[in-house]
Design an enzyme around this catalytic site. Structure first.
Site, mmCIF file in Angstrom:
data_model
loop_
_atom_site.group_PDB
_atom_site.id
_atom_site.type_symbol
_atom_site.label_atom_id
_atom_site.label_comp_id
_atom_site.label_asym_id
_atom_site.label_seq_id
_atom_site.Cartn_x
_atom_site.Cartn_y
_atom_site.Cartn_z
ATOM 1 N N ASP A 157 0.937 -1.282 0.025
ATOM 2 C CA ASP A 157 0.044 -0.201 0.034
ATOM 3 C C ASP A 157 0.963 1.131 0.068
ATOM 4 O O ASP A 157 0.537 2.021 -0.711
ATOM 5 C CB ASP A 157 -0.864 0.147 1.113
ATOM 6 C CG ASP A 157 -2.090 -1.161 1.216
ATOM 7 O OD1 ASP A 157 -3.003 -0.741 1.126
ATOM 8 O OD2 ASP A 157 -1.559 -2.325 1.965
ATOM 9 N N GLU A 172 -5.327 7.515 -0.093
ATOM 10 C CA GLU A 172 -5.808 6.805 1.106
ATOM 11 C C GLU A 172 -4.869 6.577 2.146
ATOM 12 O O GLU A 172 -4.911 6.855 3.377
ATOM 13 C CB GLU A 172 -6.212 5.472 0.532
ATOM 14 C CG GLU A 172 -6.770 4.542 1.947
ATOM 15 C CD GLU A 172 -7.113 3.173 1.579
ATOM 16 O OE1 GLU A 172 -7.895 2.699 2.523
ATOM 17 O OE2 GLU A 172 -6.918 2.602 0.452
ATOM 18 N N THR A 201 -7.016 -4.576 0.436
ATOM 19 C CA THR A 201 -5.736 -5.064 1.447
ATOM 20 C C THR A 201 -5.961 -6.184 2.247
ATOM 21 O O THR A 201 -4.961 -7.061 2.299
ATOM 22 C CB THR A 201 -5.481 -3.826 2.307
ATOM 23 O OG1 THR A 201 -5.025 -2.699 1.626
ATOM 24 C CG2 THR A 201 -4.202 -4.134 3.228
ATOM 25 N N HIS A 231 -16.399 -6.639 5.147
ATOM 26 C CA HIS A 231 -17.030 -5.366 5.921
ATOM 27 C C HIS A 231 -18.521 -5.363 5.997
ATOM 28 O O HIS A 231 -19.050 -4.327 5.720
ATOM 29 C CB HIS A 231 -16.535 -4.005 5.175
ATOM 30 C CG HIS A 231 -15.022 -4.005 5.338
ATOM 31 N ND1 HIS A 231 -13.976 -4.438 4.391
ATOM 32 C CD2 HIS A 231 -14.295 -3.388 6.249
ATOM 33 C CE1 HIS A 231 -12.814 -4.139 4.866
ATOM 34 N NE2 HIS A 231 -12.790 -3.431 5.926
ATOM 35 N N LYS A 248 -15.464 -5.461 -7.286
ATOM 36 C CA LYS A 248 -16.914 -5.592 -7.372
ATOM 37 C C LYS A 248 -17.532 -4.694 -8.640
ATOM 38 O O LYS A 248 -18.211 -5.228 -9.462
ATOM 39 C CB LYS A 248 -17.563 -4.872 -6.025
ATOM 40 C CG LYS A 248 -17.377 -5.617 -4.905
ATOM 41 C CD LYS A 248 -18.102 -5.169 -3.655
ATOM 42 C CE LYS A 248 -17.640 -5.694 -2.497
ATOM 43 N NZ LYS A 248 -16.139 -5.075 -1.933
#
Length: 414
Positions: A52, A75, A156, A231, A257
């Site tokens: 990342d 991010e 991640t 999540h 997705k």
């Protein structure tokens, strides 16, 4: 390839984003191959790895060097973001970059508090992108109108757990708050088939199209939905149950997705909770809109991607390839009560509409711009376009569809 300066700013940024996403993807693969992921916890169910961090340094440093006046948010460095709205200064995930000390590989350059290896700086451009003509509504866009949203490694948790095909690199380009261009790079695409090249890059621009994927035809007698595998919560589950799907595909990463959507593997992406952020959805939204789909919050409101917006998508995420209002209408009221309506961008000039469902930013039917009419034209009957709301969605249909299947690496529209 050097960019043709006659190309529009937006197309040059998309072109550079494709090139740097490929470099970032190689960095992500290199970290995995070495085996030391350098995992740290940013919060509950929120991990960060060396991949990342390194991928973001590569993307932000490279794009900032090429487009120093454009705002960039990433991010992994929220603590370094600085805002100067009164001065209308650019916003960067990290503020400054100096010239490389030499051309030797691994020479260090400086980007704010982070040191950037010189071989992380990618200054190339994608010729494929530059060969396309810029949509008219984006031809004269200036630096100060643009915000770039970067998720250097979307998925991640899946990266650390070995679900490598879920991992994507996301670079979204917004103009005046509207997601207009995006790159979704899959570093590990085909990773289980050693006879094929690993990785692929999908990119798109609204009112131009999206490129680099194959479209399948969804069965009309099924309703297949996708949502988060890591999540989820009760509100997400109840929103999905309200649609009575025949199948639910649980995968990681917003980029992954939306790829399932545009490839014709699912009918809709449902995430009825506060969780993902602007860097998760800007690139996927632009690409989905480029092929005639629609991405909004759960209220059906278009989200703004301007520099001052809240990073959290507090209204959840709803993405479809067709019949968007059908899915909006099925969201239970008690689910909406747990969400917040999104801040929407100002409408684009000249009645330009990016959503595939032909709605304005608030989810209402778009009104065509008024034009002067000759006396004989004033008597003609006006035709209103009404969106079909069937008993069950037909995922294989789309407003911009010419054929059910497109060849990979060719111009692709749903």
């Amino acid at each position: 390839m050097a960019a043709n300066m006659s190309s529009s700013l937006v197309m040059r940024i998309v072109s550079a984003s494709v090139a740097v996403s490929n470099r970032a993807s190689q960095i992500i693969r290199d970290v995995m191959r070495k085996g030391d992921l350098g995992i740290v916890e940013k919060g509950k169910n929120d991990l960060q790895t060396e991949a990342d961090r390194s991928a973001q340094r590569c993307i932000v440093a490279s794009l900032h060097k090429q487009f120093p006046k454009v705002s960039i948010f990433g991010e992994e460095d929220e603590s370094f973001v600085f805002d100067r709205p009164r001065l209308h200064r650019p916003h960067f995930a990290l503020p400054t970059i100096s010239r490389p000390l030499s051309s030797i590989q691994n020479t260090w350059t400086q980007l704010g508090p982070e040191k950037i290896p010189a071989d992380f700086i990618e200054l190339g451009f994608s010729e494929e992108v530059l060969n396309h003509k810029c949509p008219k509504f984006l031809e004269d866009v200036k630096d100060e109108q643009i915000v770039i949203w970067v998720d250097p490694l979307d998925g991640t948790a899946e990266y650390t757990q070995g679900f490598l095909d879920h991992v994507t690199v996301l670079i979204g380009i917004a103009v005046d708050g509207h997601a207009v261009g995006g790159v979704i790079n899959q570093p590990f695409y085909n990773y289980q088939d050693k006879s094929k090249v690993m990785g692929r890059c999908i990119w798109g621009v609204c009112q131009l199209g999206a490129y680099g994927f194959t479209r399948e035809v969804l069965p009309e007698d099924k309703l297949i939905l996708t949502t988060s595998r890591s999540h989820s919560n009760r509100m997400v589950t109840e929103a999905i149950e309200a649609l009575n799907p025949t199948e639910v595909v649980r995968v990681g990463g917003a980029g992954h997705k939306v790829l399932l959507l545009i490839e014709g593997k699912v009918h809709a992406y449902i995430f009825a909770t506060k969780g993902c952020k602007k860097w998760d959805t800007c690139a996927p939204e632009a690409i989905l809109h480029a092929v005639g789909g629609t991405l909004t919050d759960m209220f059906g409101i278009t989200m703004s991607y301007g520099p001052q917006v809240k990073r959290l998508n507090a209204g959840g995420v709803l993405a479809t390839t067709s019949n968007h209002q059908y899915f909006v209408s099925k969201v239970p009221e008690h689910v909406l009560e747990n969400l917040e309506k999104s801040e929407s961008p100002e409408p684009l000039p000249d009645g330009v509409c990016l959503r595939g469902d032909n709605k304005n930013c608030l989810g209402e039917v778009r009104e065509e711009p008024e034009t002067e009419q000759q006396p004989e034209q004033q008597m003609e009957q006006q035709v209103q376009q009404q969106e079909e709301v069937p008993g069950s969605p037909k995922g294989s249909e789309s407003p911009s569809s010419d054929s059910g299947v497109a060849k990979e690496n060719l111009d692709t529209k749903l």
